[in-house]
Scaffold this motif. Structure first.
Motif, PDB file in Angstrom:
ATOM      1  N   ARG A  78      -1.836  13.420  36.499  1.00 23.69           N
ATOM      2  CA  ARG A  78      -2.559  13.615  35.231  1.00 23.69           C
ATOM      3  C   ARG A  78      -1.743  14.403  34.224  1.00 23.69           C
ATOM      4  N   HIS A  79      -1.866  14.031  32.953  1.00 23.09           N
ATOM      5  CA  HIS A  79      -1.282  14.829  31.875  1.00 23.09           C
ATOM      6  C   HIS A  79      -2.289  14.950  30.736  1.00 23.09           C
ATOM      7  N   MET A  85       5.951  20.679  28.825  1.00 24.60           N
ATOM      8  CA  MET A  85       4.951  19.959  28.027  1.00 24.60           C
ATOM      9  C   MET A  85       4.344  20.880  26.967  1.00 24.60           C
ATOM     10  N   CYS A 113       0.139  20.645  27.575  1.00 29.56           N
ATOM     11  CA  CYS A 113      -0.585  20.081  28.715  1.00 29.56           C
ATOM     12  C   CYS A 113      -1.039  21.261  29.548  1.00 29.56           C
TER      13      CYS A 113
HETATM   14 CU   LIG Z   1       1.092  17.465  32.181  1.00 26.76          CU
END
Ligand SMILES: [Cu+2]
Length: 211
Positions: free
Chosen positions: A100-101, A155, A145
């Motif tokens: 997941r991101h 991220m 993220c």
């Molecule tokens: Cu991520």
């Protein structure tokens, strides 16, 4: 023992109600591909009279976008997203990893976005699209993220509205170095190298004088 099913049912209902209560202030769209939270396609921020522009971005997330940047593991195809004040921004978030991101924006007005947040989460290999409207003020907003360690591992980005309010630190490809500590370490290393050079020069010079 006849009460057991009833007790179980109440427990499940209670857990559901609690879960619901925790999330009821956020507007959420959830499907098997992911989540869009606090989507806003038409409510204007207080400092906007109308939608001034429309923007659409396709942003990819995945390990391969970290390739060029030392110290990172995860990345986004764009870490610096610039939009017009009072614009409507649609992001198509394409997750190319198997985990997941998220693409999460912070600092938006809380009267429109609970907790000041708009966020898209895509499951591994999935694409999610969401829309929000930015205020009129020139400002830089943090994008990241929120999965454990993903921001620290690359991220991290910024959403720049209008002329912005100054680059955020540690944005891969935008601000000079990802870690402040590695920035300091680089400087210390340069200083030590310079000292070593000066010392070597001094020793050579001293030897020449003696001979
Ligand atoms: Cu991520």
């Amino acid at each position: 023992m006849r009460l057991l099913p009833l007790v179980l049912l109440l427990a499940v209902a209670g857990a559901f109600a609690q879960n619901h209560a925790e999330h009821e202030h956020h507007k959420m769209t959830v499907d098997k591909s992911g989540v869009v939270m606090n989507e806003n396609t038409e409510n204007l921020p207080r400092d906007c009279e109308k939608i001034e522009a429309e923007h659409e971005f396709e942003i990819f997330a995945g390990r391969k976008y970290a390739n060029d940047i030392p110290g990172t593991i995860f990345g986004m195809s764009e870490t610096d997203v610039t939009v017009a004040p009072c614009s409507r921004v649609t992001v198509k978030f394409v997750n190319e990893d198997q985990i997941r991101h998220q693409w999460m924006v912070h600092g938006l007005p809380k009267y429109l976005y609970p907790a000041g947040m708009f966020h898209i989460e895509a499951m591994g290999g999935q694409t999610m699209t969401g829309t929000f409207i930015v205020p009129g003020e020139d400002k830089n907003y943090l994008i990241h993220c929120d999965m454990a360690q993903h921001m620290e591992k690359g991220m991290r980005g910024q959403l720049v509205v209008g002329s912005g309010s100054g680059d955020l630190w540690s944005v891969p490809g935008v601000s000079d170095s990802f870690y402040r500590s590695s920035y300091l370490t680089t400087r210390v290393a340069s200083f030590v190298a310079l000292l070593a050079f000066v010392a070597a020069f001094a020793v050579t010079w001293a030897c020449r004088i003696r001979s």
